[in-house]
Design an enzyme around this catalytic site. Structure first.
Site, PDB file in Angstrom:
ATOM      1  N   LYS A   1       0.864  -1.184   0.000  1.00  0.00           N
ATOM      2  CA  LYS A   1       0.000   0.000   0.000  1.00  0.00           C
ATOM      3  C   LYS A   1       0.891   1.221   0.000  1.00  0.00           C
ATOM      4  CE  LYS A   1      -4.058   1.955   0.635  1.00  0.00           C
ATOM      5  NZ  LYS A   1      -3.878   2.500  -0.722  1.00  0.00           N
TER       6      LYS A   1
ATOM      7  N   GLN B   1       7.394   3.713   3.734  1.00  0.00           N
ATOM      8  CA  GLN B   1       5.985   3.315   3.829  1.00  0.00           C
ATOM      9  C   GLN B   1       5.806   2.025   4.647  1.00  0.00           C
ATOM     10  OE1 GLN B   1       3.887   5.412   1.550  1.00  0.00           O
ATOM     11  NE2 GLN B   1       2.275   4.766   2.937  1.00  0.00           N
TER      12      GLN B   1
ATOM     13  N   LYS C   1       5.689   3.210   8.253  1.00  0.00           N
ATOM     14  CA  LYS C   1       4.518   4.063   8.463  1.00  0.00           C
ATOM     15  C   LYS C   1       3.247   3.217   8.514  1.00  0.00           C
ATOM     16  CE  LYS C   1       4.270   7.614   5.840  1.00  0.00           C
ATOM     17  NZ  LYS C   1       3.989   8.603   4.791  1.00  0.00           N
TER      18      LYS C   1
ATOM     19  N   LYS D   1       5.237   1.825  -3.216  1.00  0.00           N
ATOM     20  CA  LYS D   1       5.100   3.190  -3.726  1.00  0.00           C
ATOM     21  C   LYS D   1       5.286   3.146  -5.232  1.00  0.00           C
ATOM     22  CE  LYS D   1       4.619   7.565  -2.443  1.00  0.00           C
ATOM     23  NZ  LYS D   1       3.803   8.138  -1.363  1.00  0.00           N
TER      24      LYS D   1
ATOM     25  N   GLY E   1      -3.201   8.085  -3.945  1.00  0.00           N
ATOM     26  CA  GLY E   1      -2.677   9.351  -4.461  1.00  0.00           C
ATOM     27  C   GLY E   1      -1.382   9.753  -3.775  1.00  0.00           C
ATOM     28  N   ASP E   2      -0.714  10.727  -4.320  1.00  0.00           N
ATOM     29  CA  ASP E   2       0.456  11.367  -3.708  1.00  0.00           C
ATOM     30  C   ASP E   2       0.627  12.676  -4.467  1.00  0.00           C
ATOM     31  OD1 ASP E   2       2.757  11.089  -1.760  1.00  0.00           O
ATOM     32  OD2 ASP E   2       3.926  11.387  -3.567  1.00  0.00           O
TER      33      ASP E   2
ATOM     34  N   THR F   1      -4.782  13.271   5.817  1.00  0.00           N
ATOM     35  CA  THR F   1      -3.360  13.434   6.161  1.00  0.00           C
ATOM     36  C   THR F   1      -3.162  14.713   6.980  1.00  0.00           C
ATOM     37  OG1 THR F   1      -2.820  12.295   4.114  1.00  0.00           O
ATOM     38  CG2 THR F   1      -1.022  13.412   5.226  1.00  0.00           C
TER      39      THR F   1
ATOM     40  N   ASN G   1      -2.687  19.116  -0.950  1.00  0.00           N
ATOM     41  CA  ASN G   1      -3.670  18.389  -0.145  1.00  0.00           C
ATOM     42  C   ASN G   1      -3.308  18.380   1.336  1.00  0.00           C
ATOM     43  OD1 ASN G   1      -4.182  15.327   1.012  1.00  0.00           O
ATOM     44  ND2 ASN G   1      -5.971  16.220   0.022  1.00  0.00           N
TER      45      ASN G   1
ATOM     46  N   SER H   1      -6.817   5.457   4.072  1.00  0.00           N
ATOM     47  CA  SER H   1      -6.875   4.618   2.872  1.00  0.00           C
ATOM     48  C   SER H   1      -7.192   3.174   3.263  1.00  0.00           C
ATOM     49  CB  SER H   1      -5.532   4.634   2.137  1.00  0.00           C
ATOM     50  OG  SER H   1      -5.421   5.778   1.351  1.00  0.00           O
TER      51      SER H   1
HETATM   52  P1  NDP Z   1       0.244  18.042  -3.582  1.00  0.00           P
HETATM   53  O1  NDP Z   1       0.731  17.787  -4.953  1.00  0.00           O
HETATM   54  O2  NDP Z   1      -1.210  18.182  -3.326  1.00  0.00           O
HETATM   55  O3  NDP Z   1       0.945  19.353  -2.987  1.00  0.00           O
HETATM   56  C1  NDP Z   1       2.318  19.509  -2.887  1.00  0.00           C
HETATM   57  C2  NDP Z   1       2.549  20.966  -2.552  1.00  0.00           C
HETATM   58  O4  NDP Z   1       3.921  21.187  -2.277  1.00  0.00           O
HETATM   59  C3  NDP Z   1       2.182  21.876  -3.704  1.00  0.00           C
HETATM   60  O5  NDP Z   1       1.688  23.075  -3.182  1.00  0.00           O
HETATM   61  C4  NDP Z   1       3.539  22.080  -4.380  1.00  0.00           C
HETATM   62  O6  NDP Z   1       3.634  23.275  -5.129  1.00  0.00           O
HETATM   63  C5  NDP Z   1       4.420  22.175  -3.184  1.00  0.00           C
HETATM   64  N1  NDP Z   1       5.790  21.886  -3.546  1.00  0.00           N
HETATM   65  C6  NDP Z   1       6.258  20.850  -4.279  1.00  0.00           C
HETATM   66  N2  NDP Z   1       7.576  20.949  -4.406  1.00  0.00           N
HETATM   67  C7  NDP Z   1       7.929  22.056  -3.743  1.00  0.00           C
HETATM   68  C8  NDP Z   1       9.158  22.707  -3.496  1.00  0.00           C
HETATM   69  N3  NDP Z   1      10.289  22.212  -3.988  1.00  0.00           N
HETATM   70  N4  NDP Z   1       9.135  23.827  -2.752  1.00  0.00           N
HETATM   71  C9  NDP Z   1       7.992  24.321  -2.267  1.00  0.00           C
HETATM   72  N5  NDP Z   1       6.812  23.776  -2.475  1.00  0.00           N
HETATM   73  C10 NDP Z   1       6.793  22.659  -3.192  1.00  0.00           C
HETATM   74  O7  NDP Z   1       0.874  16.891  -2.678  1.00  0.00           O
HETATM   75  P2  NDP Z   1       0.425  16.415  -1.229  1.00  0.00           P
HETATM   76  O8  NDP Z   1      -0.031  17.568  -0.421  1.00  0.00           O
HETATM   77  O9  NDP Z   1      -0.458  15.242  -1.392  1.00  0.00           O
HETATM   78  O10 NDP Z   1       1.807  15.845  -0.667  1.00  0.00           O
HETATM   79  C11 NDP Z   1       2.751  16.668  -0.008  1.00  0.00           C
HETATM   80  C12 NDP Z   1       3.727  15.792   0.740  1.00  0.00           C
HETATM   81  O11 NDP Z   1       3.019  14.975   1.678  1.00  0.00           O
HETATM   82  C13 NDP Z   1       4.531  14.815  -0.108  1.00  0.00           C
HETATM   83  O12 NDP Z   1       5.795  14.632   0.500  1.00  0.00           O
HETATM   84  C14 NDP Z   1       3.717  13.532   0.002  1.00  0.00           C
HETATM   85  O13 NDP Z   1       4.515  12.385  -0.242  1.00  0.00           O
HETATM   86  C15 NDP Z   1       3.314  13.621   1.454  1.00  0.00           C
HETATM   87  N6  NDP Z   1       2.150  12.806   1.822  1.00  0.00           N
HETATM   88  C16 NDP Z   1       0.947  12.991   1.211  1.00  0.00           C
HETATM   89  C17 NDP Z   1      -0.133  12.240   1.614  1.00  0.00           C
HETATM   90  C18 NDP Z   1      -1.497  12.469   1.054  1.00  0.00           C
HETATM   91  O14 NDP Z   1      -2.432  11.833   1.542  1.00  0.00           O
HETATM   92  N7  NDP Z   1      -1.685  13.355   0.107  1.00  0.00           N
HETATM   93  C19 NDP Z   1      -0.001  11.189   2.628  1.00  0.00           C
HETATM   94  C20 NDP Z   1       1.294  11.155   3.277  1.00  0.00           C
HETATM   95  C21 NDP Z   1       2.321  11.924   2.848  1.00  0.00           C
HETATM   96  P3  NDP Z   1       3.310  23.271  -6.692  1.00  0.00           P
HETATM   97  O15 NDP Z   1       1.820  23.285  -6.759  1.00  0.00           O
HETATM   98  O16 NDP Z   1       3.952  24.524  -7.191  1.00  0.00           O
HETATM   99  O17 NDP Z   1       3.929  22.041  -7.268  1.00  0.00           O
END
Ligand code: NDP
Length: 451
Positions: free
Chosen positions: A90, A111, A114, A126, A165-166, A209, A240, A383
């Protein structure tokens, strides 16, 4: 040489071109030293560390699709099935141009622990692609997702491997992939999570999350005699995780004053307007400049991606910092600034956003630090709750899922706290999370013999 050092050497030799994977393995194995030393003979004889650092399998495949100009494009797809000792693989699918095998392996490795921490029966995996969804039309996204799933569907299934998703993969992408899986395999089953509510998705998964991060942070604060009420919080990211972390923090009475994306960051001393942020990011899929244009109190700082996007948020004085964007976004200089500004607590919403050096600095300077493995486990936990609902063919209410999520996050905090105490490392929640997650997986591996 100790068993941990032997395996670290071996992993470095075998994976020399994968820095993120090496970083994750180094961090985990170093913090497991006391557990490994206590069981060295047994673990060594059973090659536990060699097995847990080598994926069950890693799939890499071509993803051809046709863009709106009729041009054929080719991306690379990945799925790393790391360890299924405690349940089906997962883990999410990341769509971002930076994706490569090393990044997917680091994420899959993390993962394992976690997922174990959630106390639910899910193994670690992943996947993703170097496809960049930014600026693509809906049709192009669909063409990519269908092609990606045409290959991936051979290797996944509701009891085998359940992606989610991610970064770059939200409800739209999951929907297109689910449709293609159904079409090819002729089966309506819970093969993906993060699905839409009309076809097997779970209420509260979108929020999970970010909300989970805050449930854990609140429990941590409570156990240190503090509360969220009136605290100033800095958040990075505007995706997200960041959006729902900001929303829950504000519901708990804190003030969230920053957010960021890869091209700039916002300081809003009056507190981030979450409804506006959702409109800009979830509906319009626009840049943060639009947030700043619509809100007088917001200060926008443009930064190029090469300058590490939203790193400026760590300069703002706060009580709590929640990195929610991406890996290695909080470096040693940021950690020093946070400490100098009196920050008490850092909990990771993203995966591995803090470098090892920065983590150690924060821990050594009295900051309560909880790594993503524990702090952002609410997403995968929910999930797994989606998988349970799919198996039961039932849908639970938002309140029911949210209450279960809260229970899981509070439980994770106490488990990691207890594990750290058991090995004489009180307050080291990073070690606590690795130990608590590892113990369960190792027991299952030992029980299942050499496989
Ligand atoms: P999203 O794609 O929804 O959002 C990522 C955000 O981070 C966007 O605003 C993006 O900006 C920004 N970002 C990406 N790269 C950079 C950077 N180099 N500097 C500054 N901002 C940046 O992803 P999620 O919110 O889903 O995921 C965020 C993190 O959380 C990841 O590490 C993911 O693996 C982790 N995660 C997510 C989960 C989930 O349920 N969604 C669960 C557990 C962990 P831009 O729009 O400009 O790309």
């Amino acid at each position: 040489m100790s068993y941990v050092d032997e395996v670290l050497e071996l992993v470095k030799k075998k994976n020399a071109s994968e820095p993120e994977f090496l970083q994750a393995v180094t961090e985990v194995l170093n913090s497991l030293r006391p557990v490994v030393e206590a069981n060295e003979e047994l673990y060594k004889k059973n090659a536990i560390l060699e097995r847990i650092t080598e994926p069950d399998r890693q799939l890499m495949f071509r993803v051809p699709w046709v863009d709106d100009k009729g041009q054929v494009q080719v991306n690379r797809g990945f799925r790393v099935q790391f360890n299924n000792a405690i349940g089906p693989y997962k883990g999410g699918l990341r769509l971002h141009p930076s994706v490569n095998l090393g990044i997917i392996k680091f994420l899959g490795f993390e993962q394992i622990f976690k997922n174990s921490l959630t106390s639910l029966p899910i193994g670690g995996g992943k996947g993703g692609s170097d496809f960049d969804p930014k600026g693509k039309s809906d049709r192009e996204i669909m063409a990519f997702c269908q092609s990606f799933m045409t290959e991936l569907c051979k290797y996944i299934g509701a009891d085998v491997d359940v992606p989610a998703g991610d970064i770059g993969t939200g409800a739209r992408e999951i929907g297109f992939m689910f449709g293609q899986y159904k079409r090819i395999r002729g089966m309506f089953e819970g093969v993906l999570t993060g699905k839409g509510l009309t076809y097997g998705g779970s209420l509260a998964r979108t929020e999970a999350t970010g909300y989970g991060l805050l449930y854990l942070t609140e429990e941590l604060m409570k156990c240190h005699g503090e509360s969220m009420q009136g605290k100033t919080v800095v958040v990075s990211g505007a995706g997200n995780v960041a959006i729902y972390a900001a929303q829950k923090a504000q519901q708990m009475g804190a003030k969230v004053v920053t957010c960021s994306d890869s091209t700039g960051w916002i300081y809003d001393p009056e507190g981030i307007d979450v409804a506006l942020l959702k409109e800009v990011k979830e509906v319009k899929r626009a840049r943060l400049t639009e947030y700043a244009a619509a809100r007088k109190s917001a200060q926008y700082h443009e930064v190029s991606a090469a300058d590490r996007g939203g790193a400026g948020v760590w300069q703002i004085k706060c009580d709590i910092a929640l990195p929610c964007a991406t890996q290695n976004e909080l470096l040693i200089e940021d950690a020093k600034q946070l400490v100098a500004n009196g920050c008490k607590c850092v909990c990771e919403g993203a995966n591995m956003p803090t470098t090892i050096e920065a983590t150690e600095y924060l821990q050594n300077n009295g900051v309560w630090f909880v790594g993503g493995k524990a702090a952002n486990a609410g997403g995968v936990a929910t999930s797994a709750l989606e998988m349970s609902q799919n198996s039961e063919r039932l849908s639970w209410s938002f309140e029911e899922v949210d209450a279960k999520l809260k229970g899981i996050m509070v439980n994770i905090y106490h488990n990691i706290d207890d594990a750290a105490k058991r090995y004489g490392m009180e307050g080291n929640y990073v070690a606590g999370a690795n130990i608590a997650g590892f113990e369960k997986v190792v027991n299952a591996m030992l029980a299942q013999g050499v496989c």
